[in-house]
Design a protein around this motif. Structure first.
Motif, PDB file in Angstrom:
ATOM      1  N   VAL A  78     -82.031 -24.520 -85.710  1.00 30.34           N
ATOM      2  CA  VAL A  78     -80.617 -24.826 -85.999  1.00 30.34           C
ATOM      3  C   VAL A  78     -80.006 -23.510 -86.440  1.00 30.34           C
ATOM      4  N   LYS A  86     -70.021 -23.284 -92.461  1.00 35.22           N
ATOM      5  CA  LYS A  86     -69.336 -24.133 -93.444  1.00 35.22           C
ATOM      6  C   LYS A  86     -68.183 -24.950 -92.852  1.00 35.22           C
ATOM      7  N   GLY A  88     -69.187 -27.646 -91.028  1.00 34.55           N
ATOM      8  CA  GLY A  88     -69.875 -28.917 -90.766  1.00 34.55           C
ATOM      9  C   GLY A  88     -70.484 -28.978 -89.373  1.00 34.55           C
ATOM     10  N   TYR A 118     -80.136 -29.536 -97.832  1.00 32.64           N
ATOM     11  CA  TYR A 118     -79.267 -29.550 -96.650  1.00 32.64           C
ATOM     12  C   TYR A 118     -79.630 -30.701 -95.706  1.00 32.64           C
TER      13      TYR A 118
HETATM   14  C1  LIG Z   1     -78.468 -23.149 -91.981  1.00 32.09           C
HETATM   15  C2  LIG Z   1     -77.116 -23.012 -91.319  1.00 32.09           C
HETATM   16  C3  LIG Z   1     -77.231 -23.496 -89.889  1.00 32.09           C
HETATM   17  C4  LIG Z   1     -76.112 -23.843 -92.090  1.00 32.09           C
HETATM   18  O1  LIG Z   1     -74.860 -23.622 -91.540  1.00 32.09           O
HETATM   19  P1  LIG Z   1     -73.520 -24.099 -92.248  1.00 32.09           P
HETATM   20  O2  LIG Z   1     -72.412 -23.732 -91.336  1.00 32.09           O
HETATM   21  O3  LIG Z   1     -73.467 -23.613 -93.643  1.00 32.09           O
HETATM   22  O4  LIG Z   1     -73.754 -25.694 -92.291  1.00 32.09           O
HETATM   23  P2  LIG Z   1     -72.746 -26.911 -92.358  1.00 32.09           P
HETATM   24  O5  LIG Z   1     -71.348 -26.484 -92.161  1.00 32.09           O
HETATM   25  O6  LIG Z   1     -73.282 -27.969 -91.488  1.00 32.09           O
HETATM   26  O7  LIG Z   1     -72.963 -27.434 -93.853  1.00 32.09           O
HETATM   27  C5  LIG Z   1     -72.438 -26.777 -94.929  1.00 32.09           C
HETATM   28  C6  LIG Z   1     -72.580 -27.653 -96.164  1.00 32.09           C
HETATM   29  O8  LIG Z   1     -73.953 -27.762 -96.514  1.00 32.09           O
HETATM   30  C7  LIG Z   1     -74.105 -27.461 -97.882  1.00 32.09           C
HETATM   31  N1  LIG Z   1     -75.419 -26.912 -98.136  1.00 32.09           N
HETATM   32  C8  LIG Z   1     -75.957 -25.751 -97.726  1.00 32.09           C
HETATM   33  N2  LIG Z   1     -77.174 -25.608 -98.240  1.00 32.09           N
HETATM   34  C9  LIG Z   1     -77.424 -26.701 -98.978  1.00 32.09           C
HETATM   35  C10 LIG Z   1     -78.518 -27.119 -99.766  1.00 32.09           C
HETATM   36  N3  LIG Z   1     -79.617 -26.401 -99.846  1.00 32.09           N
HETATM   37  N4  LIG Z   1     -78.426 -28.302-100.395  1.00 32.09           N
HETATM   38  C11 LIG Z   1     -77.330 -29.073-100.305  1.00 32.09           C
HETATM   39  N5  LIG Z   1     -76.239 -28.730 -99.570  1.00 32.09           N
HETATM   40  C12 LIG Z   1     -76.309 -27.543 -98.920  1.00 32.09           C
HETATM   41  C13 LIG Z   1     -73.001 -26.452 -98.157  1.00 32.09           C
HETATM   42  O9  LIG Z   1     -72.730 -26.358 -99.520  1.00 32.09           O
HETATM   43  C14 LIG Z   1     -71.856 -27.067 -97.368  1.00 32.09           C
HETATM   44  O10 LIG Z   1     -71.320 -28.131 -98.105  1.00 32.09           O
HETATM   45  P3  LIG Z   1     -69.771 -28.596 -97.936  1.00 32.09           P
HETATM   46  O11 LIG Z   1     -69.656 -29.122 -96.536  1.00 32.09           O
HETATM   47  O12 LIG Z   1     -69.623 -29.671 -98.957  1.00 32.09           O
HETATM   48  O13 LIG Z   1     -68.963 -27.377 -98.162  1.00 32.09           O
HETATM   49  C15 LIG Z   1     -76.645 -21.522 -91.339  1.00 32.09           C
HETATM   50  O14 LIG Z   1     -76.640 -21.056 -92.667  1.00 32.09           O
HETATM   51  C16 LIG Z   1     -77.520 -20.609 -90.495  1.00 32.09           C
HETATM   52  O15 LIG Z   1     -77.336 -20.515 -89.287  1.00 32.09           O
HETATM   53  N6  LIG Z   1     -78.475 -19.901 -91.142  1.00 32.09           N
HETATM   54  C17 LIG Z   1     -79.371 -18.980 -90.469  1.00 32.09           C
HETATM   55  C18 LIG Z   1     -80.390 -19.703 -89.616  1.00 32.09           C
HETATM   56  C19 LIG Z   1     -81.172 -20.749 -90.405  1.00 32.09           C
HETATM   57  O16 LIG Z   1     -81.707 -20.481 -91.480  1.00 32.09           O
HETATM   58  N7  LIG Z   1     -81.259 -21.965 -89.837  1.00 32.09           N
HETATM   59  C20 LIG Z   1     -81.920 -23.105 -90.465  1.00 32.09           C
HETATM   60  C21 LIG Z   1     -83.313 -23.176 -90.094  1.00 32.09           C
HETATM   61  S1  LIG Z   1     -84.158 -24.466 -90.977  1.00 32.09           S
END
Ligand SMILES: CC(C)(COP(=O)(O)OP(=O)(O)OC[C@H]1O[C@@H](n2cnc3c(N)ncnc32)[C@H](O)[C@@H]1OP(=O)(O)O)[C@@H](O)C(=O)NCCC(=O)NCCS
Length: 408
Positions: A78, A86, A88, A118
């Motif tokens: 992902v 951020k 969603g 997450y």
């Molecule tokens: C992981 C990743 C895909 C998340 O992307 P993103 O755009 O932040 O995700 P989303 O928009 O779906 O979700 C964001 C929400 O999740 C929440 N969130 C993030 N980490 C969280 C956690 N550990 N616990 C609870 N909520 C969390 C954020 O606070 C945010 O909340 P909000 O919607 O209330 O503002 C992104 O950071 C990424 O590409 N990272 C690098 C690759 C990676 O590590 N991938 C995951 C492999 S397991």
């Protein structure tokens, strides 16, 4: 939010940018995850400003529940580019991938986490602790003489995969398709494999290592595959045979054993190497999570050593709100009558007179796999049930430890 299938030709540059911004991929032409894995897997993307900026992918495999096998959707990636965070998108695309897989018959979902919290929003709950072992091979207490193995290369991928599929099974063991093995074998200058064949030419046990070319290591055991514990001893004896040269080997503890039983003076060595470059220690964390995608099918394959008992389950599932309207599968929330025993079942509805368990899918999955007891889940995951029912559930789910024994 509009999602669509990944198309390597069309999306290569854009998905390279996503993965490169995450720091996962550095070579657009040669990277195997981008060029081989994603096209073979079930990869979805979301476009922002006309190009892919978010991706989520799954591989369909199996997960063991004691002696049964269940159909698995493993989320094998992902990522969101730096301009698509951020919003969603990533959470929704992951939920979409799972929902589509559930519609096609996946019974359980599994994934590795970047952090806790997450994926809990999509109904996932923590798996078991895995022990990551850091040891100097000279400290391995294995008395047998090492046998000379055969060198394995990427060309042997079919045999290597078959050996992984046929490995000694354990509760919760994951198996993914052949392409997932093949893609892992590609770094000739850093990886090496060694294995043993039987007289019929079948690979029976092997080790796949990362870290070639470094004089003293560390070596990272990417996986071990063996059909019985005696063969695991062969592999440990082989790793011990490196003791004159390598100072550190790292690996996930094989299921069914405690590595400490096979280490000489573990506390002395740990103390002597504290804060050292080649520190010897065992570190645990729960880095994978799982969730039930189809309760009825999971219960049908549940055979427990307990007297039959039934209860009403009020199940909540948070995933629905993340799934686009056009997809029918929206999670498994609802009322069920669950019967546990040698032949367990779950059917929709409520039955008067039965005690009630109120739980999330996150918590039920953990209890069902035997990862955490019902009585503990009251405090960690907020489940609710009368004491008598909790006690019955605690006893019913005294299962072997859950270990996935596969990287994803
Ligand atoms: C992981 C990743 C895909 C998340 O992307 P993103 O755009 O932040 O995700 P989303 O928009 O779906 O979700 C964001 C929400 O999740 C929440 N969130 C993030 N980490 C969280 C956690 N550990 N616990 C609870 N909520 C969390 C954020 O606070 C945010 O909340 P909000 O919607 O209330 O503002 C992104 O950071 C990424 O590409 N990272 C690098 C690759 C990676 O590590 N991938 C995951 C492999 S397991």
């Amino acid at each position: 939010m509009k999602y669509r299938k990944f198309d390597l030709k069309k999306d290569k540059d854009a998905v390279f940018d996503i993965l490169n911004e995450c720091g996962w991929v550095h070579n657009k032409k040669k990277d195997r995850y981008l060029n081989k894995f994603l096209p073979a897997a079930n990869t979805l993307v979301i476009d922002v400003n006309g190009q892919a900026e978010v991706m989520a992918t799954s591989s369909i495999g199996t997960i063991r529940y004691q002696d049964e096998k269940l159909k698995l959707s493993a989320i094998t990636g992902v990522a969101a580019s730096l301009l698509a965070r951020k919003q969603g998108f990533a959470g929704k695309l992951t939920a979409t991938r799972l929902a589509l897989d559930a519609e096609k018959g996946a019974e359980v979902g599994v994934l590795c986490i970047f952090d806790q919290g997450y994926y809990n929003k999509l109904g996932f709950g923590n798996g078991n602790y895995e022990q990551i072992v850091f040891i100097t091979p000279a400290t391995l207490n294995i008395k047998r003489k090492p046998k000379t193995p055969v060198r394995l290369t990427e060309k042997d991928y079919k045999k290597i995969h078959k050996n992984r599929v046929n490995r000694l099974p354990n509760h919760c063991a994951v198996t993914l398709p052949e392409y997932t093995t093949q893609v892992e074998l590609g770094e000739k200058d850093k990886q090496m494999g060694f294995g043993y064949f039987d007289e019929n030419g079948n690979l029976t046990h092997h080790v796949w290592l990362h870290g070639k070319g470094k004089e003293q290591g560390p070596l990272w055991v990417q996986w071990l595959a063996y059909e019985n514990l005696d063969q695991l001893m062969d592999l440990l004896a082989f790793l011990k045979s490196f003791e004159e040269q390598f100072l550190l080997i790292k690996f996930v503890e094989p299921s069914l054993i405690n590595m400490q039983d096979f280490i000489e003076k573990p506390f002395l060595i740990k103390g002597m190497t504290r804060k050292a470059e080649h520190q010897n220690y065992i570190n645990s964390s729960a880095y994978w999570q799982l969730r039930i995608l189809n309760l009825q099918k999971c219960m049908k394959k549940t055979h427990l050593n307990c007297e039959d008992f039934s209860f009403n389950l009020q199940l909540s599932d948070p995933i629905g709100k993340f799934i686009p309207e056009d997809i029918k599968w929206r999670g498994i929330a609802g009322d069920y009558i669950v019967t546990l025993g040698q032949d367990s079942s779950a059917k929709k509805g409520k039955q008067e007179g039965l005690p009630t368990l109120k739980a999330s899918v996150n918590a039920i999955t953990r209890m069902w796999f035997g990862i955490m007891s019902a009585s503990t889940l009251v405090y960690s995951d907020g489940i609710k049930a009368p004491d008598e029912l909790l006690k019955k559930l605690d006893k019913a789910f005294l299962l072997p430890e859950s270990h996935v024994d596969w990287g994803f």
